[in-house]
Design a protein around this motif. Structure first.
Motif, PDB file in Angstrom:
ATOM      1  N   THR A  95       0.839  -1.208   0.000  1.00  0.00           N
ATOM      2  CA  THR A  95       0.000   0.000   0.000  1.00  0.00           C
ATOM      3  C   THR A  95       0.863   1.243   0.000  1.00  0.00           C
ATOM      4  N   TRP A  96       1.933   1.232   0.796  1.00  0.00           N
ATOM      5  CA  TRP A  96       2.825   2.393   0.859  1.00  0.00           C
ATOM      6  C   TRP A  96       3.554   2.583  -0.473  1.00  0.00           C
ATOM      7  N   VAL A  97       3.953   1.498  -1.093  1.00  0.00           N
ATOM      8  CA  VAL A  97       4.616   1.594  -2.402  1.00  0.00           C
ATOM      9  C   VAL A  97       3.661   2.191  -3.426  1.00  0.00           C
ATOM     10  N   ARG A  98       2.412   1.714  -3.423  1.00  0.00           N
ATOM     11  CA  ARG A  98       1.410   2.238  -4.364  1.00  0.00           C
ATOM     12  C   ARG A  98       1.165   3.723  -4.122  1.00  0.00           C
ATOM     13  N   ASN A  99       1.029   4.096  -2.850  1.00  0.00           N
ATOM     14  CA  ASN A  99       0.819   5.513  -2.527  1.00  0.00           C
ATOM     15  C   ASN A  99       1.973   6.378  -3.024  1.00  0.00           C
ATOM     16  N   SER A 100       3.199   5.926  -2.761  1.00  0.00           N
ATOM     17  CA  SER A 100       4.377   6.684  -3.186  1.00  0.00           C
ATOM     18  C   SER A 100       4.457   6.766  -4.701  1.00  0.00           C
ATOM     19  N   LEU A 101       4.120   5.673  -5.372  1.00  0.00           N
ATOM     20  CA  LEU A 101       4.191   5.644  -6.823  1.00  0.00           C
ATOM     21  C   LEU A 101       3.197   6.625  -7.441  1.00  0.00           C
ATOM     22  N   VAL A 102       1.978   6.631  -6.930  1.00  0.00           N
ATOM     23  CA  VAL A 102       0.944   7.536  -7.458  1.00  0.00           C
ATOM     24  C   VAL A 102       1.323   8.992  -7.212  1.00  0.00           C
ATOM     25  N   VAL A 103       1.713   9.303  -5.965  1.00  0.00           N
ATOM     26  CA  VAL A 103       2.075  10.681  -5.609  1.00  0.00           C
ATOM     27  C   VAL A 103       3.294  11.143  -6.395  1.00  0.00           C
ATOM     28  N   VAL A 109       4.814  14.717 -13.148  1.00  0.00           N
ATOM     29  CA  VAL A 109       4.138  15.230 -14.352  1.00  0.00           C
ATOM     30  C   VAL A 109       3.816  16.717 -14.193  1.00  0.00           C
ATOM     31  N   LEU A 110       3.273  17.098 -13.036  1.00  0.00           N
ATOM     32  CA  LEU A 110       2.935  18.507 -12.798  1.00  0.00           C
ATOM     33  C   LEU A 110       4.191  19.380 -12.777  1.00  0.00           C
ATOM     34  N   ASN A 111       5.246  18.885 -12.141  1.00  0.00           N
ATOM     35  CA  ASN A 111       6.499  19.639 -12.106  1.00  0.00           C
ATOM     36  C   ASN A 111       7.057  19.851 -13.499  1.00  0.00           C
ATOM     37  N   VAL A 112       7.102  18.786 -14.273  1.00  0.00           N
ATOM     38  CA  VAL A 112       7.643  18.889 -15.629  1.00  0.00           C
ATOM     39  C   VAL A 112       6.843  19.905 -16.446  1.00  0.00           C
ATOM     40  N   VAL A 172       1.202  16.625  -3.081  1.00  0.00           N
ATOM     41  CA  VAL A 172       1.253  17.062  -4.479  1.00  0.00           C
ATOM     42  C   VAL A 172       1.213  18.584  -4.565  1.00  0.00           C
ATOM     43  N   LEU A 173       0.302  19.200  -3.819  1.00  0.00           N
ATOM     44  CA  LEU A 173       0.119  20.655  -3.876  1.00  0.00           C
ATOM     45  C   LEU A 173       1.369  21.408  -3.460  1.00  0.00           C
ATOM     46  N   THR A 174       2.058  20.913  -2.453  1.00  0.00           N
ATOM     47  CA  THR A 174       3.238  21.617  -1.928  1.00  0.00           C
ATOM     48  C   THR A 174       4.531  21.221  -2.638  1.00  0.00           C
ATOM     49  N   SER A 175       4.435  20.354  -3.637  1.00  0.00           N
ATOM     50  CA  SER A 175       5.654  19.883  -4.315  1.00  0.00           C
ATOM     51  C   SER A 175       5.576  20.005  -5.834  1.00  0.00           C
ATOM     52  N   MET A 176       4.519  20.606  -6.374  1.00  0.00           N
ATOM     53  CA  MET A 176       4.300  20.529  -7.820  1.00  0.00           C
ATOM     54  C   MET A 176       5.069  21.591  -8.613  1.00  0.00           C
ATOM     55  N   ILE A 177       5.822  22.451  -7.937  1.00  0.00           N
ATOM     56  CA  ILE A 177       6.668  23.435  -8.609  1.00  0.00           C
ATOM     57  C   ILE A 177       8.023  23.449  -7.919  1.00  0.00           C
ATOM     58  N   ASN A 178       9.085  23.531  -8.715  1.00  0.00           N
ATOM     59  CA  ASN A 178      10.433  23.560  -8.157  1.00  0.00           C
ATOM     60  C   ASN A 178      11.221  24.674  -8.835  1.00  0.00           C
ATOM     61  N   ILE A 182      14.033  17.649 -20.018  1.00  0.00           N
ATOM     62  CA  ILE A 182      12.823  17.194 -19.332  1.00  0.00           C
ATOM     63  C   ILE A 182      13.073  15.855 -18.640  1.00  0.00           C
ATOM     64  N   ALA A 183      13.782  14.948 -19.323  1.00  0.00           N
ATOM     65  CA  ALA A 183      14.072  13.640 -18.728  1.00  0.00           C
ATOM     66  C   ALA A 183      14.944  13.776 -17.488  1.00  0.00           C
ATOM     67  N   THR A 184      15.954  14.641 -17.563  1.00  0.00           N
ATOM     68  CA  THR A 184      16.810  14.876 -16.402  1.00  0.00           C
ATOM     69  C   THR A 184      15.998  15.412 -15.230  1.00  0.00           C
ATOM     70  N   GLN A 185      15.142  16.381 -15.541  1.00  0.00           N
ATOM     71  CA  GLN A 185      14.275  16.965 -14.515  1.00  0.00           C
ATOM     72  C   GLN A 185      13.358  15.907 -13.910  1.00  0.00           C
ATOM     73  N   ALA A 186      12.766  15.079 -14.766  1.00  0.00           N
ATOM     74  CA  ALA A 186      11.813  14.064 -14.304  1.00  0.00           C
ATOM     75  C   ALA A 186      12.476  13.050 -13.374  1.00  0.00           C
ATOM     76  N   ILE A 187      13.695  12.623 -13.703  1.00  0.00           N
ATOM     77  CA  ILE A 187      14.396  11.642 -12.878  1.00  0.00           C
ATOM     78  C   ILE A 187      14.639  12.184 -11.474  1.00  0.00           C
ATOM     79  N   PHE A 188      15.152  13.395 -11.383  1.00  0.00           N
ATOM     80  CA  PHE A 188      15.503  13.950 -10.073  1.00  0.00           C
ATOM     81  C   PHE A 188      14.264  14.324  -9.260  1.00  0.00           C
ATOM     82  N   ILE A 189      13.218  14.793  -9.930  1.00  0.00           N
ATOM     83  CA  ILE A 189      11.984  15.124  -9.206  1.00  0.00           C
ATOM     84  C   ILE A 189      11.342  13.858  -8.657  1.00  0.00           C
TER      85      ILE A 189
END
Length: 275
Positions: free
Chosen positions: A67-75, A81-84, A141-147, A192-199
Motif C-alpha cells: 500500500t505504501w509503495v502504491r501511494n508513493s508511486l501515485v504521488v 508530471v505537474l512539475n515537468v 502534491v500541492l506543496t511539491s508541484m513546482i520547483n 525534461i528527462a533529467t528533470q523528471a528523474i531527479f523530481i
C-alpha cells in the motif's frame, strides 16, 4: 611516451575500481543483511549470512508495504508530471516572453532558493490545514508541484535553444503556444528527462512532508511507512526488514532511469560539449 600513458591508465582504472567497490559495498551489505536473521544481525555476524533467512521479507510483505509503495508511486508520478509541465512552461516564459516584471520575478525566485525548506514547513502546514487537505495525498502534491531550481534549469536550456527555429515557425503561422508544444518541447526531451528523474527521486525519498501532513497508516508514503514499521520493534532495530524494504524501493527508480537513460546521457553530453 606510450609506457607513461599505459601507467597512467592503470593508475586511473585502479582508482576507479577501488572507488566503485567502496560505493557498492554499502549496497551489497544492505542486500545481504536483508537475508539475515535478527539474532545474527544483533550479534554482529559476518558479511555473508551464516544461515539465509526470508523472515525480513516475509514480515515486510505481511505489513502494509505494498500500500505504501502504491501511494508513493501515485504521488511521485503525479507530482513529477505537474512539475515537468509547470517548470518547463515557466522556464520558457522567463527565457522567451517579454512581460512586465520578468527580471524582478526571476530575481525573487532565485532569492527564494536560498531559503531552507525547513523554514517554510509551518507556513505550509497552516495553508494545507486551512484548505482541509491534512491527511490527504493532495497535500504532498500541492506543496511539491513546482520547483524553482528546475524552472531555472529549463530557462537556461531555452535561452540556449536556437531562436531562429522559433522565428521560422512563427513565420509559418504558429502561435506562441504552437511553437512551444510543437517545436520547442520535442527538442527539450533531454532536459525534461533529467528533470523528471531527479523530481521523481526527490518525491519518492521524501520524508518530512509525509510525516508532517499524513497521519493514517493506509495513507503513508514509503519512507514514512518503513519508519513506522521499524518503530514497532522497540527493543531491537529490525535491520532485516528495513534493508528489505529499502532494497525493494530502489526498483521503481531503477526502472525509470533505464527508460530515460538515453535522454539523461544526452543532456550530460551537451553540457560537456558546451564547456
Amino acid at each position: 611516451m606510450k609506457k607513461e600513458n599505459k601507467t597512467l591508465k592503470i593508475i586511473v582504472y585502479t582508482i576507479l575500481i577501488l572507488y566503485s567497490l567502496l560505493t557498492l559495498f554499502p549496497f551489497a551489505w544492505s542486500i545481504l543483511t536483508s537475508f539475515k536473521s535478527t539474532a545474527e544481525i544483533a550479534s554482529g555476524g559476518t558479511f555473508f549470512p551464516e544461515s539465509w533467512s526470508l523472515s525480513g521479507w516475509t514480515t515486510l510483505f505481511e505489513s502494509q508495504y505494498t500500500t505504501w509503495v502504491r501511494n508513493s508511486l501515485v504521488v511521485a508520478l503525479i507530482t513529477t508530471v505537474l512539475n515537468v509541465m509547470f517548470n518547463t512552461m515557466a522556464g520558457y516564459a522567463f527565457a522567451r516572453i517579454d512581460f512586465f516584471g520578468r527580471k524582478f520575478l526571476f530575481s525573487l525566485m532565485l532569492l527564494l532558493i536560498m531559503i531552507p525548506g525547513q523554514v517554510t514547513m509551518i507556513p505550509l502546514y497552516i495553508v494545507v490545514s486551512n484548505l482541509g487537505l491534512i491527511n490527504t495525498h493532495s497535500s504532498i502534491v500541492l506543496t511539491s508541484m513546482i520547483n524553482i531550481a528546475y524552472i531555472f534549469m529549463m530557462r537556461q536550456f531555452f535561452i540556449n535553444f536556437p531562436r531562429e527555429v522559433e522565428e521560422a515557425a512563427s513565420m509559418d503561422g504558429l502561435s506562441t503556444l504552437g511553437i512551444f508544444f510543437k517545436i520547442v518541447l520535442p527538442n527539450a526531451k533531454p532536459a525534461i528527462a533529467t528533470q523528471a528523474i531527479f523530481i521523481f527521486m526527490g518525491v519518492w525519498n521524501e520524508f518530512m512532508r509525509p510525516l508532517l501532513f499524513l497521519s493514517s497508516p493506509d495513507k503513508y508514503l514509503l519512507t514514512q511507512g518503513l519508519n513506522a514499521l521499524s518503530n514497532q520493534y522497540r527493543n531491537i532495530t529490525a535491520w532485516d526488514i528495513i534493508m528489505a524494504g529499502a532494497i525493494f524501493s530502489v526498483i521503481p527508480i531503477f526502472i525509470l532511469f533505464i527508460f530515460l537513460n538515453k535522454y539523461f546521457i544526452s543532456t550530460n553530453d551537451r553540457s560537456v560539449g558546451s564547456k
